[in-house]
Design an enzyme around this catalytic site. Sequence first.
Site, PDB file in Angstrom:
ATOM      1  N   ASP A   1       2.190 -12.369  -2.002  1.00  0.00           N
ATOM      2  CA  ASP A   1       1.093 -11.845  -1.178  1.00  0.00           C
ATOM      3  C   ASP A   1       0.322 -13.027  -0.616  1.00  0.00           C
ATOM      4  O   ASP A   1      -0.108 -13.902  -1.371  1.00  0.00           O
ATOM      5  CB  ASP A   1       0.143 -10.973  -2.019  1.00  0.00           C
ATOM      6  CG  ASP A   1       0.760  -9.618  -2.331  1.00  0.00           C
ATOM      7  OD1 ASP A   1       1.902  -9.370  -1.892  1.00  0.00           O
ATOM      8  OD2 ASP A   1       0.107  -8.813  -3.015  1.00  0.00           O
TER       9      ASP A   1
ATOM     10  N   ASP B   1       5.269   3.239   1.000  1.00  0.00           N
ATOM     11  CA  ASP B   1       4.483   3.468  -0.214  1.00  0.00           C
ATOM     12  C   ASP B   1       4.479   4.965  -0.469  1.00  0.00           C
ATOM     13  O   ASP B   1       4.082   5.737   0.410  1.00  0.00           O
ATOM     14  CB  ASP B   1       3.038   2.993  -0.031  1.00  0.00           C
ATOM     15  CG  ASP B   1       2.964   1.482   0.236  1.00  0.00           C
ATOM     16  OD1 ASP B   1       3.847   0.753  -0.248  1.00  0.00           O
ATOM     17  OD2 ASP B   1       2.024   1.055   0.933  1.00  0.00           O
TER      18      ASP B   1
END
Lengths: 202, 255
Positions: B11, B130
Amino acid sequence: MLAIIDYNLGNLKSVYGALKRIGLDPIITRDQDVIRQADGIVLPGVGAFPVAMENLKKYDLIDVLNEKKEQGTPILGICLGMQILFDWGYEVEKTAGLGFIPGTVEFMDIDEKIPHMGWNQLHFNQKHPLLKYINENEDVYFVHSYYAKCDPQYLVAYSDYGKANITAIVANKNVMGCQFHPEKSGTVGQNLLKAFKEMISC
Amino acid sequence: MLTKRIIPCLDIKDGKVVKGINFVGLKDVGDPIELAKKYDLQCADEVVFLDITASYEKRDIIKDLIARGASELTIPLAVGGGIRTLDDFRTILASGADKVSVNSAAIANPQLIEDAAKEFGVQCVVVAIDAKKRDDGSGYDVYVKGGRENTGIDLIDWVTKCQSLGAGEILLTSMDADGTKAGYDIDMINAVCQVVDIPVIASGGCGSIQDIIDVFEKTNCDAALVASLFHFDEATVEDVREACRQHHINVRRAK
């Protein structure tokens, strides 16, 4: 001097970086005069077969590539750059390739996940200088949905995918190609490029 | 035979790796390239950069990072986060990435998947999803905006559509499993693998080497996305590969 052919098809940075790492100082070019002077040629390519041929025509590179092939200059096609070395491609529509290696490029019509994406092992079909630093069963990185079909005399190495043998490395005299990405295949890929470097007298 | 892939995910915010990272041995603390190179040396199969930079103006930073990654890494690089348009695809690929992952924008405009696949090839179009189990247990809903918004779209309908539009790969994150470190969401991954013929990357829930073994043994997924397990040096990629080999899971034979 090694020329990386820039025909506006996919990213060249990784190929350039990989060749730099093995001590070459390649030139990314579509200039015919520069290509004429090259001691070795890398033909990369990511995308679709017809677009690749169209771009080679658009940048007027087909004649000069033919010249270099006839002169015996080592040429290495990578991924789509390998596929267009063959006579015909069947991606999107039937399209004539460069015809440097007899054979066709067809859809991988097998009962496996497509694209063939990831690391797969090389199996050797014949001895070849490109394999100088590579061992049987070493893994290289593939990502493609079409594959080359050719006479075994041109097949240097292949990989198993389901019931299919995937053409991995091909050669016809000074014209060579690999379906996988040596620039993305860790040390194994680097070793293939190292062997190619030794064929170039520069 | 195609190997199962082990993919570290970083990330990145404003050009630096975020989330707690054990930085031992890295030259530049928080430099994504240094961390990615470490995983490259451990023979990871790919690396993912997930750009969570909030401001659009700072997004040039990720372009520079990708260019460095392309020249210094010897394995494929996938980049995701904030991809909205075909132009974003073009920019990220031209910077040197091998794959682009798109999430919310594909829900808002599914045509983007088809356009990107046509222009750049299916191999570089990853659709990140997701999803979360519905309260009544009847299936899974797809969420966007970092999991904050339920689209009401059924996961199975969406993955089927992604495949038909030309997605080359699905990156499937289970919101139920994500962050728990209790293992991948085997049921959700199986549900998706049963309906698509393109590669599936399992994501969310990895807390141990055994979790990776489980996801490869119990599902037909192609790759496992791993974050904290590697970032905190709890295991190396090589540790995972060795454990996979002992379980007869086909992985890259490196070093």
